[in-house]
Design a protein around this motif. Structure first.
Motif, PDB file in Angstrom:
ATOM      1  N   ILE A   1      -2.084  54.389 -84.694  1.00 45.90           N
ATOM      2  CA  ILE A   1      -2.568  55.033 -83.471  1.00 45.90           C
ATOM      3  C   ILE A   1      -3.714  55.968 -83.848  1.00 45.90           C
ATOM      4  N   HIS A   2      -4.805  55.874 -83.110  1.00 49.13           N
ATOM      5  CA  HIS A   2      -5.878  56.847 -83.245  1.00 49.13           C
ATOM      6  C   HIS A   2      -5.846  57.724 -82.004  1.00 49.13           C
ATOM      7  N   VAL A   3      -5.560  59.016 -82.187  1.00 44.60           N
ATOM      8  CA  VAL A   3      -5.512  59.961 -81.077  1.00 44.60           C
ATOM      9  C   VAL A   3      -6.798  60.781 -81.086  1.00 44.60           C
ATOM     10  N   ASP A   4      -7.442  60.850 -79.937  1.00 43.40           N
ATOM     11  CA  ASP A   4      -8.715  61.568 -79.810  1.00 43.40           C
ATOM     12  C   ASP A   4      -8.632  62.459 -78.571  1.00 43.40           C
ATOM     13  N   MET A   5      -8.718  63.757 -78.772  1.00 41.06           N
ATOM     14  CA  MET A   5      -8.682  64.685 -77.643  1.00 41.06           C
ATOM     15  C   MET A   5      -9.914  64.480 -76.762  1.00 41.06           C
ATOM     16  N   ASP A   6      -9.751  64.682 -75.477  1.00 45.08           N
ATOM     17  CA  ASP A   6     -10.845  64.462 -74.528  1.00 45.08           C
ATOM     18  C   ASP A   6     -11.706  65.713 -74.393  1.00 45.08           C
ATOM     19  N   ALA A   7     -12.983  65.590 -74.863  1.00 42.03           N
ATOM     20  CA  ALA A   7     -13.931  66.718 -74.771  1.00 42.03           C
ATOM     21  C   ALA A   7     -13.242  68.011 -75.207  1.00 42.03           C
ATOM     22  N   PHE A   8     -12.704  68.020 -76.406  1.00 38.13           N
ATOM     23  CA  PHE A   8     -11.755  69.041 -76.856  1.00 38.13           C
ATOM     24  C   PHE A   8     -12.223  70.476 -76.652  1.00 38.13           C
ATOM     25  N   PHE A   9     -13.333  70.872 -77.290  1.00 41.24           N
ATOM     26  CA  PHE A   9     -13.775  72.265 -77.184  1.00 41.24           C
ATOM     27  C   PHE A   9     -14.025  72.636 -75.723  1.00 41.24           C
ATOM     28  N   ALA A  10     -14.741  71.757 -75.007  1.00 41.47           N
ATOM     29  CA  ALA A  10     -15.071  72.046 -73.613  1.00 41.47           C
ATOM     30  C   ALA A  10     -13.817  72.087 -72.745  1.00 41.47           C
ATOM     31  N   SER A  11     -12.869  71.211 -73.031  1.00 41.74           N
ATOM     32  CA  SER A  11     -11.633  71.193 -72.245  1.00 41.74           C
ATOM     33  C   SER A  11     -10.806  72.450 -72.461  1.00 41.74           C
ATOM     34  N   VAL A  12     -10.802  72.972 -73.699  1.00 44.68           N
ATOM     35  CA  VAL A  12     -10.100  74.231 -73.963  1.00 44.68           C
ATOM     36  C   VAL A  12     -10.737  75.355 -73.141  1.00 44.68           C
TER      37      VAL A  12
ATOM     38  N   LYS B   1       2.156  56.939 -75.775  1.00 47.81           N
ATOM     39  CA  LYS B   1       2.368  57.575 -74.475  1.00 47.81           C
ATOM     40  C   LYS B   1       3.171  58.863 -74.629  1.00 47.81           C
ATOM     41  N   ALA B   2       4.194  58.804 -75.485  1.00 45.68           N
ATOM     42  CA  ALA B   2       5.032  59.991 -75.694  1.00 45.68           C
ATOM     43  C   ALA B   2       4.230  61.122 -76.332  1.00 45.68           C
ATOM     44  N   ILE B   3       3.392  60.796 -77.300  1.00 47.21           N
ATOM     45  CA  ILE B   3       2.568  61.805 -77.973  1.00 47.21           C
ATOM     46  C   ILE B   3       1.593  62.438 -76.991  1.00 47.21           C
ATOM     47  N   ARG B   4       0.945  61.620 -76.182  1.00 45.25           N
ATOM     48  CA  ARG B   4      -0.025  62.142 -75.213  1.00 45.25           C
ATOM     49  C   ARG B   4       0.664  63.019 -74.172  1.00 45.25           C
ATOM     50  N   ALA B   5       1.861  62.636 -73.774  1.00 43.44           N
ATOM     51  CA  ALA B   5       2.611  63.446 -72.795  1.00 43.44           C
ATOM     52  C   ALA B   5       3.000  64.786 -73.394  1.00 43.44           C
ATOM     53  N   ARG B   6       3.402  64.789 -74.664  1.00 48.83           N
ATOM     54  CA  ARG B   6       3.742  66.042 -75.350  1.00 48.83           C
ATOM     55  C   ARG B   6       2.527  66.950 -75.445  1.00 48.83           C
ATOM     56  N   ILE B   7       1.379  66.383 -75.801  1.00 53.34           N
ATOM     57  CA  ILE B   7       0.157  67.184 -75.924  1.00 53.34           C
ATOM     58  C   ILE B   7      -0.181  67.831 -74.590  1.00 53.34           C
TER      59      ILE B   7
ATOM     60  N   LEU C   1      -3.823  69.968 -72.216  1.00 55.00           N
ATOM     61  CA  LEU C   1      -5.019  69.176 -72.492  1.00 55.00           C
ATOM     62  C   LEU C   1      -4.676  67.693 -72.531  1.00 55.00           C
ATOM     63  N   THR C   2      -5.656  66.864 -72.200  1.00 51.98           N
ATOM     64  CA  THR C   2      -5.430  65.422 -72.243  1.00 51.98           C
ATOM     65  C   THR C   2      -5.995  64.824 -73.528  1.00 51.98           C
TER      66      THR C   2
END
Length: 361
Positions: free
Chosen positions: A9-20, A127-133, A139-140
């Motif tokens: 699995i490659h997990v990539d935060m969506d627009a991470f800095f800007a989303s924070v 899906k479980a990892i993304r839901a936990r995040i 953040l998505t």
């Protein structure tokens, strides 16, 4: 018998800095924002999706970003906050697998073949990892699921933002054939341009070329290109992999003799490299400038400092000092590049993150 396919699995935060920033300041939500400095020589470290519509992206000069998006809001970076959130995300990953290879603060490879949580599929695990995040950070994240790292990273872009996509073993090779080579991990803008000049624009075009042809034109990288065109990548997820360098280079439209133009090109490459350093919060002690002359002779000039090159101004100054050692040029210059390396504990201010070189395998 061959071992079963890996589940990567490659997990990539969506627009991470800007989303924070949008999470922490509700007034910024839904607006085009850029994390970075609005100063004349500032660089965008990250952009919200609202800003990306206008062509604003990381490593873009702030002046250019403001011109493309007149309503752009610049927000100063808060790297201490980003690192704290990144640690939260890394802790979530560890609940699902010990085989986690971070690439930067906002993305990582996970090998979930062992299935610690007993979930039925890698799709369900993602899906479980993304839901936990989302639940724990607000953040998505997007995810790509496949049987190797190359395909998983490609897949994570397919349903962005806040989505996931799987590339199964029976579809991997044929799916790669449909994609533009410019999307391939390890094929940067310069290489993509060269491939286009050789008639290689898609994965299918790349697959049609023989290994001998690729070696003649791309040297040591040929075997990698030959493999990925077939959806092959045997690299394991390596939690201990440390990034050795980060670099950027450009080929000029014409051979340059003017020191001012050459120096400007080097400064642009320094800004590109700084964009990655700022995003990853990783700083090296060695700066290297690469020069390729019109006759393809290549030279490099390097300097290692006792402390980290931890500001954009320092990297610009180091790059300027190095290129000036070969100016005025003895012959036309066709390419320049800047690289930062020596990410080690000796570098004051360095964050010892496991990182992967995004410029190649």
């Amino acid at each position: 018998m061959e071992p079963p396919p890996r589940k990567i699995i490659h997990v990539d935060m969506d627009a991470f800095f800007a989303s924070v920033e949008q999470r922490d300041d509700p007034s910024l939500r839904g607006k085009p924002i850029a994390v970075g400095s609005s100063a004349a020589r500032g660089v965008v470290a990250a952009a919200s999706y609202e800003a990306r519509v206008f062509g604003v992206r990381s490593a873009l000069p702030s002046v250019t970003a403001a011109r493309r998006c007149p309503d752009l809001i610049f927000v100063p970076p808060r790297f201490d906050v980003y690192k704290q959130v990144s640690r939260q995300i890394q802790a979530i990953f560890q609940d699902y697998t010990p085989l986690v290879q971070p690439l930067s603060l906002d993305e990582a490879y996970l090998d979930v073949t062992a299935n610690l949580q007993g979930l039925p599929t890698a799709w369900a695990t993602a899906k479980a990892i993304r839901a936990r995040i989302l639940a724990e950070t607000g953040l998505t994240a997007s995810a790509g699921i496949s049987y190797n790292k190359f395909l998983a990273k490609l897949a994570s872009d397919q349903r962005k933002p806040n989505g996931q996509f799987a590339v199964t073993p029976d579809m991997g090779a044929s799916w790669v054939e449909t994609l533009p080579v410019a999307r391939f991990h390890g094929v940067g803008p310069v290489t993509a341009k060269k491939m286009h000049s050789l008639g290689i624009t898609t994965g299918a075009d790349l697959r049609a070329k023989s290994l001998e042809f690729l070696r003649a034109h791309f040297g040591n990288a040929a075997d990698w290109y030959h493999a990925i065109a077939r959806g092959e990548d045997h690299r394991p997820v390596d939690p201990d992999r440390i990034r050795k360098s980060s670099g950027s280079e450009t080929t000029f439209n014409r051979d340059l003799f003017d020191p001012v133009e050459i120096e400007a090109g080097v400064q642009q490459m320094a800004d590109d490299v700084w964009g990655w350093c700022a995003k990853a919060q990783a700083y090296g002690r060695t700066a290297t400038v690469k020069v390729k002359y019109a006759d393809f002779q290549q030279i490099t000039r390097s300097r290692t400092y006792p402390t980290a090159i931890d500001t954009e101004a320092k990297l610009r100054a180091a790059s300027r000092e190095l290129i000036r050692t070969v100016l005025p040029p003895i012959k036309g210059i066709r390419l320049v590049g800047v690289t930062v390396s020596t990410f080690d504990p000796l570098a004051e201010g360095t964050v010892a993150l496991p990182l992967f070189d995004a410029d190649g395998p």
